[in-house]
Motif scaffolding. Structure first.
Motif, mmCIF file in Angstrom:
data_model
loop_
_atom_site.group_PDB
_atom_site.id
_atom_site.type_symbol
_atom_site.label_atom_id
_atom_site.label_comp_id
_atom_site.label_asym_id
_atom_site.label_seq_id
_atom_site.Cartn_x
_atom_site.Cartn_y
_atom_site.Cartn_z
ATOM 1 N N GLY A 15 -10.452 48.313 -38.254
ATOM 2 C CA GLY A 15 -11.213 47.556 -37.269
ATOM 3 C C GLY A 15 -12.520 48.207 -36.884
ATOM 4 N N GLY A 16 -13.213 47.544 -35.994
ATOM 5 C CA GLY A 16 -14.481 48.045 -35.502
ATOM 6 C C GLY A 16 -15.604 47.898 -36.508
ATOM 7 N N ARG A 17 -15.410 47.096 -37.523
ATOM 8 C CA ARG A 17 -16.447 46.924 -38.542
ATOM 9 C C ARG A 17 -16.607 45.451 -38.893
ATOM 10 N N ILE A 18 -17.779 45.146 -39.361
ATOM 11 C CA ILE A 18 -18.021 43.826 -39.927
ATOM 12 C C ILE A 18 -17.945 43.953 -41.440
ATOM 13 N N PHE A 19 -17.076 43.193 -42.044
ATOM 14 C CA PHE A 19 -16.938 43.213 -43.503
ATOM 15 C C PHE A 19 -17.668 42.026 -44.101
ATOM 16 N N GLY A 20 -17.908 42.123 -45.381
ATOM 17 C CA GLY A 20 -18.657 41.062 -46.043
ATOM 18 C C GLY A 20 -20.131 41.218 -45.723
ATOM 19 N N ALA A 21 -20.937 40.359 -46.280
ATOM 20 C CA ALA A 21 -22.380 40.437 -46.075
ATOM 21 C C ALA A 21 -22.754 39.579 -44.883
ATOM 22 N N LEU A 45 -9.542 45.540 -34.690
ATOM 23 C CA LEU A 45 -10.100 44.201 -34.858
ATOM 24 C C LEU A 45 -11.347 44.282 -35.734
ATOM 25 N N ALA A 46 -11.355 43.464 -36.780
ATOM 26 C CA ALA A 46 -12.506 43.441 -37.683
ATOM 27 C C ALA A 46 -13.096 42.038 -37.738
ATOM 28 N N VAL A 47 -14.348 41.971 -38.139
ATOM 29 C CA VAL A 47 -15.007 40.685 -38.366
ATOM 30 C C VAL A 47 -15.257 40.570 -39.862
ATOM 31 N N LEU A 48 -14.935 39.416 -40.408
ATOM 32 C CA LEU A 48 -15.292 39.144 -41.798
ATOM 33 C C LEU A 48 -16.379 38.079 -41.774
ATOM 34 N N ALA A 49 -17.543 38.458 -42.288
ATOM 35 C CA ALA A 49 -18.704 37.578 -42.156
ATOM 36 C C ALA A 49 -18.761 36.533 -43.259
ATOM 37 N N ASN A 50 -19.152 35.346 -42.857
ATOM 38 C CA ASN A 50 -19.558 34.292 -43.792
ATOM 39 C C ASN A 50 -18.560 34.022 -44.920
ATOM 40 N N VAL A 51 -17.361 33.634 -44.524
ATOM 41 C CA VAL A 51 -16.326 33.257 -45.489
ATOM 42 C C VAL A 51 -16.289 31.746 -45.620
ATOM 43 N N GLY A 52 -15.916 31.276 -46.767
ATOM 44 C CA GLY A 52 -15.736 29.840 -46.931
ATOM 45 C C GLY A 52 -15.214 29.510 -48.304
ATOM 46 N N PRO A 53 -14.826 28.258 -48.489
ATOM 47 C CA PRO A 53 -14.326 27.855 -49.805
ATOM 48 C C PRO A 53 -15.446 27.898 -50.845
ATOM 49 N N LEU A 54 -15.151 28.487 -51.967
ATOM 50 C CA LEU A 54 -16.099 28.552 -53.076
ATOM 51 C C LEU A 54 -15.351 28.303 -54.368
#
Lengths: 512, 782
Positions: free
Chosen positions: A436-442, A152-161
């Motif tokens: 998994g086990g990581r946060i991706f993105g900034a 399981l991973a987290v992807l930080a701060n995604v959105g439409p751009l």
């Protein structure tokens, strides 16, 4: 409060820049032909499962920063109003209902723990040295969890751009941003299709279109457990709606479609009904399209039901406790269970690449957030853990990647009992192939400008996050793993080249 | 002559027809103008309204015979100033300032391009006398009518408090459309004495007689109208169409009746068909519009609760949304004021609250939602501004869009008010995201781009207005938690409008939609609300935005821009200077040529998918279904894709702009079809199962049983049986394919030569209904 949405002038500039999905070409055909080579290689099975957190998930109470300064800003933004929504700090033990809280209400009055008070769930769960998650996501992020076992991973701060976007660019109005930010239906459409409301094809459907030749039967290439989704609608691939319990698809039953309903004879009435219920007379397009939908009910439902009926192995669902009171419904888990059963019989259904769409509503937590969001977190925790465990048990875990999507994030600040519409948000990706086990993105800095003296947050405009990762980058990474070629991906996401990050490594780049 | 005074109102038709048949549309228009008493001395041109010419009023009213339409005030509504008092002149941004709707008559302004020319309306018509009673007429002479004040017969429902709309004529239309349009507007008068047949005969004779010589009276002085009619005798096909249209208004065909009842009721029942036939289409519509609210939903609900549980008090635990559905279905099926219920149901899909919100579905909170439905029901024929006000103040809406308990921002500026209602009231209940043209199409700026109606700053500004509202009956200065408690209040508070708590209301500056409420020392919730709702309600988008959606709920998914414009103009000004008169809007929607001309149904993209809830009600109404215990319990339709007051979100079951995706015919042409958003192979199969269950035993899960005795009585004659079912469900218009397939199905049930055949007859009736009601031919309302 600063305004982050464009002025009209800027807005107009945006409009021309935000190319609709597929505007460049009638890509359905392109995609199909491009996928010819992929088909031969696609001897395995892969599935993408999109979970729509409908309404706009409060990402700030899903994943939060825990360093002292961030936590201070979090607390000041959320321990306010009539029903404060700040979660408890790491390590705080849960309190029982009616206990006296050691915290004061924001107005300084003494505080008794209510069934929906954050004190009841204890402190947030640390997942890295600087981040934590909602305490009710314990099955997903606690010990012996998909997170700790790196699925399981987290992807930080995604959105439409539209293009890489900075606060400076927004303040100076030199950057193009999507239309109708903060509007539910439009942001859902942009997330799922890159177009505003009115779009007719989503990127899940487009990916299914691209993988057409991997499937013997395209009927079951895109499946929605939540009605007509935009995400799973392709140009050629028609999403198949399913139920979350048996039978997987509704059929016209024997009262109407038995051999000889209502005392008729020789099958005549049955034949008449069958003919008429799907009669496309070429007189009205409304009629013909309705008839076509019914035709699919008649032609596909029985096939699907027969296959799914034989698909065993996915464990029964259990009841889960409501974090507020009583027990919770397991609608989301039920949808996922049905999907697992379908994946298990994919060969029988003639599919090797499948896109699934499921949805869970209620995330638009403007008010009563403590009650509603805690329930949603508990449901998500149960459903995703169930999915993880069952796909592993059935040897499907490496073949399926599940990911979340939502209208938008929410405001960092509370409005008194909830949060308002935002933009960027954190999302979850789950599966055996996931790093998994990581946060991706900034992971963004959190806090409102001026919240403490001199504080200026480069990652938020006003109360909302400016996404640092585009939905397209997120989607492209998923699509690449799914088997789409670079050409296909660029056809679906023509503006991809504006973004530097081609693959976000929560999924491996395929070896070419 | 036998024509009675009651029949006088039809006289203008004759004159109109004469005008047409004389060879020029202008004659017709001017003749009508004369009939209606408009035009004063006949010398001044009627006022133009963006290509429309106001020619007359149907109901000048007894007190104002000399005050014809054109002199209506420019003020668009009761809340007059577009920038209310406290506003400062500063315009903060791109939002268009509220202004009178573009269609408000403002006197002889710049001639719109579509108007063929300033001299048009005066033309060489017979000099229009001020008194229609004196109109020269070559038709069989009717008795001299009492005077113009009778043109608005009390029986038509055009009560004195609601003046009828002005007649409008759009010269840019083809001749036939112009004539039909004017006629439609002029024939709201119903036949109340049962003499319709003879009247029709007289009318037909008159028209035929006038037609026979067909001499062009005068050359058309203005050849520009883009019609085919300039000066020449209309071809017979036009005359036939005209006759047919007049007959449908006076003595409507099965198809005309069926179409109207599909648009304006919960489906045709044997009784309602008779009613429309006896009153005429427009007469029926006006009679419906005149019906007052009898019993509120809340009263009906409370009575039912007492009946079911033999218990008071109300608001007690155990009440469920099912209890609301019980009331809803009973009334949708049985109540005589069908149009009001139908419009309320349409409004419930624009001003959405939903039992999907747990706080509205919780035990004991149901009455709050029922009271909300009453807001829609009571105001269905009321005015938009009042509706908007009551919606805003409803505690159900307050819970649903969370402005109940919304508190002013904190002094430090970190916590800001809840923006939910502020956003959605603009996006969904009034103006929408994009600036619209008067015809509902999206307006483009100079750079060809759409123009946003508001920004997030407007939302934040407006959010401050919607602070300070909560349950009624709290302490005058409630504390944080009392003020914000969503738990449903008991007693009167549960169903009363939210109350103002000034101590919770923001006093800082509020900017939205070009309006600025300056910061103030003391809170003024009521004043701020009035300014804000006035600004919203007077925004020029409201007319086209709301009108188009109402058309979509009642008539067709893809109204032409011209249709939207005609309705939006009435929204802007009902003819008596009043803005937002929903009664006039609904009437215009239903009597518009685009709603009434059955021939429009020949277009492949006309009409709409019948909503699943309405289909279900139609089935029950057509075949006299009733709940055996009278409680209408457990009628559930969510599996069909729709359920009253239970939309998935504030965005309703479907969006007004939804276009089907995939390889659909509609999608390929970008044709809007909102209901398709909820249609899947699951819902379609479920519909077939619902019908099968209803005809076999009962509506699924309920004790609602159909009464097929009238069908059974004729089931020995399969053609007659199919004809009857087709009449009830399809207005008698059935394709030969469906007819023969249904007959085959019916005839495959053998009727024994002797003995008891009732079972077989019943099965024949069931099959006839099943095959027809599940066919796409039925499911699409054209």
């Amino acid at each position: 409060m600063s305004n982050f949405l464009a002025t009209r002038r800027q807005f107009l500039k945006i409009a021309s820049a935000f190319a609709p999905l597929g505007a460049a070409a009638p890509f359905a055909f392109d995609l199909a032909s491009m996928s010819a080579h992929a088909a031969d290689a696609a001897s395995d099975y892969k599935a993408l499962v999109c979970i729509m957190l409908a309404g706009g998930n409060d990402c700030h109470n899903t994943v939060m920063a825990t360093d002292a300064e961030s936590w201070d800003r979090y607390w000041k933004a959320r321990w306010v109003g009539a029903d404060p929504i700040a979660l408890m700090p790491i390590g705080k033990a849960p309190l029982a209902t009616r206990a006296e809280s050691d915290l004061k209400n924001p107005d300084g009055s003494a505080r008794e723990v209510k069934p929906s008070s954050p004190e009841r769930w204890g402190g947030v769960i640390p997942i890295t040295s600087g981040q934590a998650v909602h305490p009710l996501l314990k099955s997903l992020f606690g010990s012996e969890s998909p997170w700790s076992q790196r699925r399981l991973a987290v992807l930080a701060n995604v959105g439409p751009l539209v293009e890489p976007t900075t606060k400076a660019g927004m303040v100076s109005r030199t950057v193009r941003v999507p239309h109708s930010l903060l509007s539910h239906n439009d942001q859902v459409a942009i997330w799922q299709s890159s177009m505003l409301e009115g779009a007719r094809t989503g990127w899940g459907g487009a990916m299914a279109d691209a993988m057409t030749s991997a499937n013997v039967r395209s009927t079951f290439a895109a499946i929605s457990a939540s009605g007509n989704s935009l995400f799973a609608a392709g140009r050629e691939t028609i999403q198949k709606p399913i139920r979350s319990s048996d039978p997987a698809a509704t059929t016209i039953n024997n009262t109407a479609q038995g051999a000889n309903p209502f005392g008729s004879s020789n099958g005549v009435a049955s034949a008449s009904l069958r003919e008429m219920v799907q009669a496309a007379r070429a007189v009205s397009d409304f009629e013909d399209d309705y008839a076509e939908i019914t035709r699919r009910a008649l032609s596909d439902a029985a096939t699907l039901n027969a296959a799914v009926a034989k698909s065993t192995g996915a464990a029964a669902l259990t009841t889960i406790p409501d974090p507020v009171t009583g027990n919770l419904n397991t609608t989301l888990a039920a949808q996922l269970r049905m999907i697992i059963r379908i994946m298990k019989v994919a060969p029988e259904l003639g599919v090797r690449r499948q896109v699934f769409f499921v949805s869970i509503g209620g995330f638009d937590t403007h008010g009563s957030q403590n009650t509603s969001h805690s329930r949603l977190m508990a449901q998500l925790d149960y459903a995703l853990s169930y999915f993880d465990a069952q796909t592993r048990a059935l040897d499907l875990a490496d073949k399926v990647t599940l990911f979340t999507m939502s209208d938008f994030g929410r405001t960092f600040t509370s409005n008194g009992s909830g949060t308002d519409h935002g933009w960027g948000a954190h999302h979850l990706v789950l599966g055996g192939a996931v790093a998994g086990g990581r946060i991706f993105g900034a992971f963004p800095t959190l806090g409102v400008d001026g919240q403490s003296p001199g504080f200026q947050n480069p990652d938020m405009l006003g109360r909302v996050l400016i996404p640092s990762t585009s939905v397209f980058e997120y989607a492209t990474t998923l699509g690449r793993w799914f088997g789409l070629s670079e050409t296909q991906l660029r056809t679906i996401f023509p503006s991809l080249s504006r973004f530097g990050q081609e693959n976000i490594d929560f999924l491996p780049r395929p070896i070419s | 002559m036998i024509m009675s005074a009651k029949n006088f109102p039809r006289l203008p038709v004759l004159v109109a027809a004469r005008g047409l048949l004389s060879g020029t549309a202008l004659l017709a228009v001017c003749a009508l103008a004369a009939c209606g008493g408009g035009g004063g001395d006949g010398s001044s041109a009627p006022e133009r309204q963006f290509g429309a010419v106001v020619v007359a009023k149907t109901d000048p009213g007894p007190a104002s015979p000399s005050n014809p339409g054109p002199s209506t005030p420019t003020d668009p509504g009761p809340a007059s100033p577009s920038s209310p008092g406290p506003s400062t002149p500063t315009d903060p941004g791109p939002a268009p300032p509220p202004s009178p709707a573009p269609s408000t008559p403002t006197g002889p302004g710049p001639a719109p391009p579509s108007n063929p020319g300033p001299s048009t309306p005066t033309g060489p018509a017979p000099a229009p006398p001020a008194n229609p009673g004196a109109t020269p007429s070559t038709v069989p002479a009717p008795p001299t009518p009492a005077g113009p004040s009778e043109t608005g017969s009390p029986a038509t429902g055009q009560s004195t408090s609601t003046p009828g709309p002005q007649l409008k004529d759009d010269p840019s239309l083809p001749l036939l459309d112009r004539i039909l349009s004017v006629l439609r507007q002029f024939v709201p008068m119903s036949s109340t004495d049962g003499s319709a047949t003879s009247l029709w005969d007289r009318l037909k004779a008159a028209i035929t007689q006038v037609l026979a010589p067909a001499p062009p009276v005068t050359p058309d002085p203005d050849p520009t109208p883009p019609s085919s009619g300039g000066g020449a005798t209309p071809p017979p096909s036009i005359i036939d169409t005209l006759l047919e249209a007049i007959r449908d208004l006076l003595e409507p065909s099965d198809l005309a009746v069926g179409r109207l009842l599909s648009q304006a009721s919960f489906g045709a029942s044997p009784a309602s068909i008779e009613e429309v036939k006896s009153k005429g289409l427009a007469g029926w519509v006006d009679a419906q519009l005149a019906m007052p609210v009898t019993t509120t939903y809340l009263d009906a609900y409370d009575l039912r609760w007492r009946d079911v549980n033999n218990a008071f008090p109300l608001n007690e635990p155990g009440q469920l949304q099912n209890d609301f559905y019980g009331v809803w279905w009973k009334r949708a099926v049985n109540d005589p004021d069908q149009l009001r219920h139908r419009v309320a149901f349409a409004l419930s899909q624009i001003f959405v609250v939903s039992f999907n919100e747990p706080d509205l579905a919780s035990s004991g909170s149901i009455r709050t939602s029922v009271a909300y439905y009453d807001v829609l029901y009571r105001n269905a024929f009321g005015d938009y501004r009042t509706l908007l006000d009551e919606v805003t103040r409803s505690p159900a809406m307050g819970i649903y869009l969370s402005h109940l308990g919304n508190s002013k921002e904190d002094a430090n500026g970190v916590r800001t008010p809840d923006e939910n209602y502020a956003r959605e009231v603009m996006q969904l209940f009034s103006i929408g995201l994009w600036k619209l043209n008067a015809d509902g199409t999206v307006a483009l700026g100079a750079d060809d781009q759409p123009i946003a109606t508001y920004s997030s700053e407007d939302v934040s500004g407006l959010a401050k207005v919607f602070t300070g509202l909560s349950w009624s009956g709290l302490a005058k200065v409630p504390n944080d938690r009392t003020f914000a408690a969503r738990a449903v209040a008991t007693g009167a508070s549960a169903t009363s409008p939210m109350e103002i708590y000034d101590s919770r209301h923001s006093t800082s500056e509020k900017r939205f939609l070009g309006t600025v409420i300056p910061a103030s020392a003391t809170p003024d919730t009521a004043g701020d609300l009035k300014i804000a709702l006035d600004a919203i309600a007077n925004h020029p988008n409201v007319g086209p935005f709301i009108s188009r959606q109402l058309i979509q709920r009642l008539v067709t998914s893809n109204p032409s821009p011209a249709y939207v414009k005609r309705v939006a103009e009435v929204f802007a000004n009902d003819g008596a200077g009043k803005r937002g008169n929903l009664k006039a809007v609904v009437r215009t929607i239903l009597l518009d040529r685009e709603a009434r001309d059955a021939a429009r149904g020949d277009s492949r993209v006309y009409g709409k998918l019948r909503e699943p809830v309405i289909r279900t009600a139609h089935l029950i109404r057509s075949f006299s279904g009733q709940s055996m215990n009278g409680l209408w319990q457990n009628v559930r339709t969510s599996a069909l894709g729709q359920e009253p007051l239970t939309a998935p979100s504030v965005f309703n079951f479907w969006r007004p702009g939804f276009v089907p995706g995939g390889a659909t015919k509609l999608g390929g042409q970008a044709i809007t079809a909102p209901e398709f958003q909820a249609m899947t192979s699951l819902t379609n199969a479920e519909w077939a199962n619902h019908v099968a269950s209803a005809v076999a035993t009962a509506v699924p899960g309920t004790d609602v049983k159909l009464d097929l005795s009238r069908e059974i009585a004729i089931a020995g004659d399969s053609a007659a049986l199919v004809e009857r079912v087709a009449m009830l469900l399809l207005g008698g218009r059935i394709s030969s394919g469906l007819r023969s397939a249904t007959i085959r199905a019916v005839e495959s049930v053998a009727l024994p030569n002797a003995g008891d055949t009732s079972a077989a007859r019943a099965n024949r009736a069931r099959l006839a209904i099943l095959v027809i009601a599940t066919s796409p031919e039925y499911v699409v309302q054209r």
